[in-house]
Structure formats: structure tokens, C-alpha cells
Design a protein around this motif. Structure first.
Motif, PDB file in Angstrom:
ATOM      1  N   GLY A   1     -14.466  -0.728  33.141  1.00 33.59           N
ATOM      2  CA  GLY A   1     -14.704  -1.559  31.983  1.00 33.59           C
ATOM      3  C   GLY A   1     -14.502  -0.802  30.692  1.00 33.59           C
ATOM      4  N   GLY A   2     -14.087  -1.540  29.613  1.00 32.80           N
ATOM      5  CA  GLY A   2     -13.794  -0.878  28.348  1.00 32.80           C
ATOM      6  C   GLY A   2     -14.979  -0.130  27.789  1.00 32.80           C
TER       7      GLY A   2
ATOM      8  N   ALA B   1     -18.123   5.019  27.113  1.00 30.74           N
ATOM      9  CA  ALA B   1     -19.341   5.782  27.424  1.00 30.74           C
ATOM     10  C   ALA B   1     -19.012   7.023  28.235  1.00 30.74           C
ATOM     11  CB  ALA B   1     -20.322   4.893  28.192  1.00 30.74           C
ATOM     12  N   GLY B   2     -18.104   6.888  29.209  1.00 26.95           N
ATOM     13  CA  GLY B   2     -17.712   8.036  30.012  1.00 26.95           C
ATOM     14  C   GLY B   2     -17.035   9.108  29.187  1.00 26.95           C
TER      15      GLY B   2
ATOM     16  N   ALA C   1     -10.468  10.298  37.948  1.00 26.22           N
ATOM     17  CA  ALA C   1     -10.471   9.561  39.216  1.00 26.22           C
ATOM     18  C   ALA C   1     -10.549   8.057  38.979  1.00 26.22           C
ATOM     19  CB  ALA C   1     -11.644  10.024  40.083  1.00 26.22           C
ATOM     20  N   ALA C   2     -11.360   7.637  37.996  1.00 23.46           N
ATOM     21  CA  ALA C   2     -11.480   6.212  37.687  1.00 23.46           C
ATOM     22  C   ALA C   2     -10.164   5.660  37.167  1.00 23.46           C
ATOM     23  CB  ALA C   2     -12.596   5.990  36.660  1.00 23.46           C
ATOM     24  N   CYS C   3      -9.504   6.408  36.301  1.00 28.52           N
ATOM     25  CA  CYS C   3      -8.210   5.958  35.773  1.00 28.52           C
ATOM     26  C   CYS C   3      -7.181   5.826  36.889  1.00 28.52           C
ATOM     27  CB  CYS C   3      -7.713   6.934  34.701  1.00 28.52           C
ATOM     28  SG  CYS C   3      -8.639   6.883  33.149  1.00 28.52           S
ATOM     29  N   ARG C   4      -7.158   6.791  37.802  1.00 30.88           N
ATOM     30  CA  ARG C   4      -6.198   6.736  38.905  1.00 30.88           C
ATOM     31  C   ARG C   4      -6.482   5.533  39.799  1.00 30.88           C
ATOM     32  NH1 ARG C   4      -3.427  11.462  38.661  1.00 30.88           N
ATOM     33  NH2 ARG C   4      -4.520  13.453  38.389  1.00 30.88           N
ATOM     34  N   SER C   5      -7.743   5.354  40.166  1.00 33.67           N
ATOM     35  CA  SER C   5      -8.071   4.302  41.139  1.00 33.67           C
ATOM     36  C   SER C   5      -7.802   2.913  40.583  1.00 33.67           C
ATOM     37  CB  SER C   5      -9.540   4.427  41.562  1.00 33.67           C
ATOM     38  OG  SER C   5     -10.404   4.157  40.469  1.00 33.67           O
TER      39      SER C   5
ATOM     40  N   HIS D   1      -5.626  10.876  28.197  1.00 32.69           N
ATOM     41  CA  HIS D   1      -6.824  11.313  27.479  1.00 32.69           C
ATOM     42  C   HIS D   1      -7.843  11.897  28.447  1.00 32.69           C
ATOM     43  CE1 HIS D   1     -10.318  10.389  24.503  1.00 32.69           C
ATOM     44  NE2 HIS D   1      -9.925  11.642  24.439  1.00 32.69           N
ATOM     45  N   ALA D   2      -8.037  11.237  29.597  1.00 31.97           N
ATOM     46  CA  ALA D   2      -8.975  11.757  30.592  1.00 31.97           C
ATOM     47  C   ALA D   2      -8.536  13.132  31.085  1.00 31.97           C
ATOM     48  CB  ALA D   2      -9.088  10.778  31.761  1.00 31.97           C
TER      49      ALA D   2
END
Length: 373
Positions: A12-13, A18-19, A44-48, A57-58
Motif C-alpha cells: 500500500g502507498g 512508512a517503510g 522484497a516487498a517491491c519485488r513480490s 529507491h528501496a
């Protein structure tokens, strides 16, 4: 749970924001382990979730955390992937910031031309100033190891007095300014800047920061009071974190001991510094340690990097990413989905990596220490 903060991995945006700020918080407070773990969770969240636009950026945040924590091989791989995707997706501002971050890695490795090239590209426009704090500090670090102390001090003074003077990387780089001024025999020049770093180090509560503060005090103090601060900087408790900074402290202490004609003690510190710099791939710093060690007259075999580290250093950044994921049991198709590569390209990278690692099959990857995927 990391440092009291739960990694945010949802797509979520608001949760992505927040992350990201959780990583910023860890970086700003010098919590390198938390920064690495939180940034890895963002990657990992961006990849998944296939968030290709957010991935650079991550990866940039992960690269920063890995450089600061001394994970230079991993940082090179993360930074190279971030740069490639940012370029492919037209993120010009992100590229400028990445150039500055990677310039620091080049400075540590002694890649002078590459450091200058990246730092120049990091400057960006006067309005954006993306990455210029990292790039300027990288050039200062390079000046320092090349014994251009006047240039290092002048450059750092300009950064501290400019609009980037209170950024995180500049705060960390105050220790470089202190060293440059001390080597110029102008310690008073750095007193005000050090007071700022000292206050931050105390507020952060990080052992590595307290150790660096003691190192700075040793450089600024009269000679008869320096040793107590060097010893405090190398006391067992503060040894956690930032191995590059620890090695620099040992190098400086070894130099101090040699000039005090305590050659055996100097040799102990210099051998430890040489070993650490070699493992970190910090060749110009290792060369300084070798030179000082030779001047003590103490014979010591030069330490070499562990076999696994030496093998990993021969891989390209993408080969390293691929073999790490393959070692987890991921298929070529799964690896390709994570790295945005075709399965055929993944197979090609594995084909090129196997002989460099001294293996001949995928099954043998599980027995190697490849670091985290």
C-alpha cells in the motif's frame, strides 16, 4: 521486529512511505543492522508486488545501509541493480543520488577516476542537489587516503558550511574532517564540527559512534592524552558495527604507537588494520597499513581475503544476485521474475558464475557462503 520497529512489507502507498521512513530513521540514528533489515524488507516487498518504479529507491536505501555497515560486496550488487533499473525507467534524480552513494564505495576501494566521475555526476542541478552530500564526502574520503589533507579539509569545510551541512552522511563524515585537520596540525580548526558529531554520537547511543568520537578525541588531544582515547575507541564494548571505521582507528593508533617507538604494539594494531581493510576490499587503506607495518620492522605475512570473499569479488553484480537466489532453490523463472530478467539471461549468468566460484553445478551453490540473497 527490528530495533523496536516492525518491518513494513505491504505494498500500500501509505505503508510504503512508512517503510521508507523507517529506513531513514534507522540510518539517521546509526542503527546499521536495522537499516539493512528494513531496507531489505522494502526491496522484497517491491519485488513480490512487481513495483518496478519503487524498487530503485528501496535498493538505494539498502545500498547506503550496506556501505555504512561494511558490506561492500553486497552494496556493489544492490547499487548496480538500482542504477540499472533507475536508468531503464528514466529516474534521473534517483540516478544522481545513486552516483553519489556509489562514489563512496569507489573511494573506499581506491578507484580514483571512478570516484571522481560518479561524484561529478551526482551533483545534479543547483535546485535538486541530489546525492551531492554523498559525492562530496566521497571525494573528501579519497583525498584523505591519498594524503591530500589540505584539499580534504577545505572540501569538507565547504560542505559543512553549505546547505547540505546537516545531512546524515555529512554528520558521519565530520570524523574525516577531524582527521584531515589533525594531520595538518590544525586541530582547533575541527573543534566546533567535532562538538556536533560528539553530541550526535552521545544521543544515538551507538557503540560504533562512541568509538569514532573517542578516535576523534585522540586526534585532537595533546599527545600525552591521546592513548587513553585510542584505547577507549578499541575497548571490547564499542567494537560492534562499522568495521571500516574500526580498521581506520587501528591504523591511526598503530601510526601513533610507531611514532612513540613502541614497534611491537604498533605491529599488533597495524596487522589487525591490514587484515580488516583487505577483507573490506579497501585497497588504498590496506596499502597505508602495509607501509606503516613495514616501517615498524616487524615481519608479518600479509593477510589475504577468505577464499569465499575472493571468489565473490570476481562475480559481476548481477551474477552475484543470481547465484544467491539460485542457492535458495529458486528456479531460473523465479529468479528472473525477481530481477526482471528473462530465464535465458539468468541461465547465462549462472553459466558464467560457476567457474569463477570453482563449482560446476547448481547443487553445489548450497555449500558456499554467498551472503544473503
Amino acid at each position: 521486529m527490528v530495533g523496536g520497529v516492525r518491518p513494513v512489507v505491504s505494498g500500500g502507498g501509505s505503508e510504503r512511505v512508512a517503510g521508507t521512513f523507517a529506513v531513514f530513521g534507522a540510518l539517521m540514528t546509526g542503527d546499521d543492522d536495522a537499516a539493512c533489515e528494513l531496507a531489505a524488507a522494502r526491496v522484497a516487498a517491491c519485488r513480490s508486488r512487481g513495483l518496478v518504479g519503487a524498487l530503485p529507491h528501496a535498493l538505494q536505501l539498502l545500498t547506503q545501509a550496506q556501505i555504512l555497515s561494511g558490506r561492500h560486496t553486497e552494496a556493489a550488487a544492490s547499487g548496480a541493480e538500482a542504477w540499472q533499473i533507475a536508468r531503464d525507467t528514466g529516474q534521473e534524480g534517483r540516478l544522481r543520488h545513486l552516483h553519489g552513494i556509489l562514489a563512496r564505495l569507489a573511494a573506499i576501494r581506491g578507484e580514483d577516476d571512478e570516484c571522481r566521475r560518479l561524484a561529478h555526476q551526482a551533483e545534479g542541478s543547483a535546485r535538486e542537489r541530489n546525492g551531492s552530500g554523498w559525492g562530496g564526502c566521497a571525494l573528501t574520503l579519497l583525498d584523505l587516503v591519498r594524503a591530500r589533507y589540505d584539499t580534504a579539509a577545505e572540501r569538507m569545510a565547504g560542505i559543512l558550511d553549505g546547505p547540505l551541512g546537516h545531512t546524515v552522511i555529512v554528520t558521519f563524515a565530520i570524523a574525516d574532517y577531524v582527521e584531515a585537520c589533525a594531520r595538518l596540525d590544525e586541530p582547533d580548526r575541527a573543534t566546533a564540527a567535532f562538538a556536533r558529531f560528539d553530541a550526535w554520537a552521545e544521543a544515538s547511543g551507538r557503540p560504533w559512534a562512541a568509538a569514532v568520537a573517542h578516535r576523534c578525541r585522540a586526534l585532537l588531544a595533546p599527545r600525552q592524552r591521546a592513548e587513553a582515547h585510542f584505547e577507549a575507541a578499541l575497548a571490547p564494548a564499542p567494537l560492534a558495527g562499522r568495521p571500516f571505521e574500526q580498521a581506520r582507528t587501528r591504523l591511526l593508533y598503530g601510526e601513533w604507537l610507531r611514532r612513540a617507538r613502541r614497534r611491537a604494539d604498533a605491529g599488533t594494531q597495524l596487522r589487525a588494520a591490514l587484515h580488516a581493510f583487505t577483507e573490506l576490499g579497501a585497497e588504498p587503506w590496506a596499502e597505508r597499513a602495509r607501509t606503516e607495518l613495514a616501517a615498524t620492522g616487524v615481519h608479518a605475512a600479509e593477510p589475504g581475503p577468505p577464499a569465499a570473499s575472493a571468489a565473490l569479488s570476481t562475480l559481476t553484480s548481477q551474477e552475484l544476485q543470481v547465484v544467491r537466489l539460485a542457492a535458495t532453490g529458486a528456479t531460473n523463472r523465479q529468479i528472473g521474475a525477481q530481477l526482471f530478467l528473462s530465464p535465458r539471461t539468468v541461465g547465462f549468468h549462472l553459466y558464467k558464475a560457476y567457474p569463477k566460484l570453482g563449482i560446476s553445478s547448481r547443487a553445489e551453490l548450497a555449500g558456499l557462503d554467498l551472503g544473503p540473497p
